[in-house]
Design a protein around this motif. Sequence first.
Motif, PDB file in Angstrom:
ATOM      1  N   GLU A   1      43.109  15.398 141.977  1.00 34.93           N
ATOM      2  CA  GLU A   1      43.610  16.765 142.154  1.00 34.93           C
ATOM      3  C   GLU A   1      42.703  17.757 141.429  1.00 34.93           C
ATOM      4  O   GLU A   1      42.367  18.827 141.961  1.00 34.93           O
ATOM      5  CB  GLU A   1      45.038  16.866 141.627  1.00 34.93           C
TER       6      GLU A   1
ATOM      7  N   ARG B   1      36.875  23.144 145.585  1.00 36.20           N
ATOM      8  CA  ARG B   1      37.271  24.358 146.313  1.00 36.20           C
ATOM      9  C   ARG B   1      36.657  25.601 145.686  1.00 36.20           C
ATOM     10  O   ARG B   1      36.117  26.466 146.381  1.00 36.20           O
ATOM     11  CB  ARG B   1      38.797  24.487 146.349  1.00 36.20           C
ATOM     12  N   ASP B   2      36.726  25.694 144.350  1.00 33.60           N
ATOM     13  CA  ASP B   2      36.193  26.884 143.673  1.00 33.60           C
ATOM     14  C   ASP B   2      34.686  27.000 143.836  1.00 33.60           C
ATOM     15  O   ASP B   2      34.152  28.099 144.040  1.00 33.60           O
ATOM     16  CB  ASP B   2      36.561  26.843 142.183  1.00 33.60           C
TER      17      ASP B   2
ATOM     18  N   ILE C   1      44.358  19.306 134.335  1.00 37.64           N
ATOM     19  CA  ILE C   1      45.574  19.125 135.120  1.00 37.64           C
ATOM     20  C   ILE C   1      46.239  17.887 134.546  1.00 37.64           C
ATOM     21  O   ILE C   1      45.740  16.772 134.711  1.00 37.64           O
ATOM     22  CB  ILE C   1      45.278  18.944 136.616  1.00 37.64           C
TER      23      ILE C   1
ATOM     24  N   GLU D   1      39.390  18.059 143.383  1.00 32.67           N
ATOM     25  CA  GLU D   1      39.509  18.865 144.602  1.00 32.67           C
ATOM     26  C   GLU D   1      39.599  20.355 144.269  1.00 32.67           C
ATOM     27  O   GLU D   1      39.050  21.200 144.996  1.00 32.67           O
ATOM     28  CB  GLU D   1      40.737  18.421 145.408  1.00 32.67           C
ATOM     29  N   SER D   2      40.261  20.690 143.182  1.00 37.40           N
ATOM     30  CA  SER D   2      40.346  22.094 142.763  1.00 37.40           C
ATOM     31  C   SER D   2      38.964  22.631 142.404  1.00 37.40           C
ATOM     32  O   SER D   2      38.596  23.763 142.757  1.00 37.40           O
ATOM     33  CB  SER D   2      41.299  22.238 141.578  1.00 37.40           C
TER      34      SER D   2
ATOM     35  N   TRP E   1      35.518  26.110 134.748  1.00 34.55           N
ATOM     36  CA  TRP E   1      36.319  24.899 134.667  1.00 34.55           C
ATOM     37  C   TRP E   1      36.130  24.104 133.377  1.00 34.55           C
ATOM     38  O   TRP E   1      36.934  23.219 133.075  1.00 34.55           O
ATOM     39  CB  TRP E   1      36.027  23.989 135.863  1.00 34.55           C
TER      40      TRP E   1
END
Length: 343
Positions: free
Chosen positions: A319, A326-327, A293, A322-323, A288
């Motif tokens: 957003e 999740r990863d 985003i 949260e991405s 990341w």
Amino acid sequence: MSHALLAPELLADYSLQTHNTFGFDMRARHAMKIDSVDAAASLHTDRRVMNMAQLVLGGGSNIVLTRDFDGVALIVGIVGKRVIGEEDGAWLVEAGAGENWHDFVAWTLAQGMPGLENLPLIPGTVGAAPIQNIGAYGLEMGERFERLNAVELATGACVEFDRTACAFGYRDSFFKRAGRGRFMITSVVFRLPKAWRPRTEYADVARALEGASRCDAQAIFDAVVAVRRAKLPDWTVLGNAGSFFKNPVVSAQAFETLKAREAGVVSYPQADGQVKLAAGWLIDRCGWKGRNIGGAAVHERQALVLVNRGGATGTQVLELAESIKRDVLVRFDVELEMEPVCL
């Protein structure tokens, strides 16, 4: 701290852009700048605002604004610094909640009172420090905390909180949980031990001190400032809220399972047998660092910091967060927790 009673001006359609370190241009329907204890204590009887939703803001270094605020933003501006006494081998120093945290740390050293030198350049105000129980490079604010004074917004009562009442945890306190939105902190008292010892266990700080002619509190302060400036973006240039995620703490068993899959996992053993993981490392390993985003991005040098590259919204930052969560959960079976409060 100031107790002079002056009715604060009620400001309409107030921009909060300079009151949050991400620099989001959200607005409050109204705002008041609170510069005295009495002004805070009188809010519950002020007919102009007594029935409005209230948002207490210091430096805005631990908040993500995703929308305009339909209420009154209370901008804490109570200032003042003083030595209030000596007790049990320590100096007691008090600062108003509106004082800049970094400047306060520098002031304590200028007074010849070390103890906070590991915590410079943390954005925000003195009043926000206990809410978050800020910490860095081997020291948490809670270790130097004596007590704080606050006003209960619903009643105007002045309340004193000791360490137990604050219920400090890792980047956590009573004020982030049950006390959220109920109190305005007006001043904080710190206990700075006279029997000072350096905290230089962190590798980055130790490297910065290599070859230094001394290892006193000022040298540690300077070393931490240098490390933070090298690794972290200046929020006045590139909007951010500092570390966006807490370093997760897992059981020893969960750590051994993870280590068997990821031999290089960065970790810190805890006194209770659990293990703290480096959230930045986990995020970096998920690829990341530097990604974005919209205008919200992961900083190129420190994956733990999310930044506003320009034009980002709070919604985009969430957003992105949260991405990332999740990863990390999918790859490491570890759940990240955000540090900032979201509005």
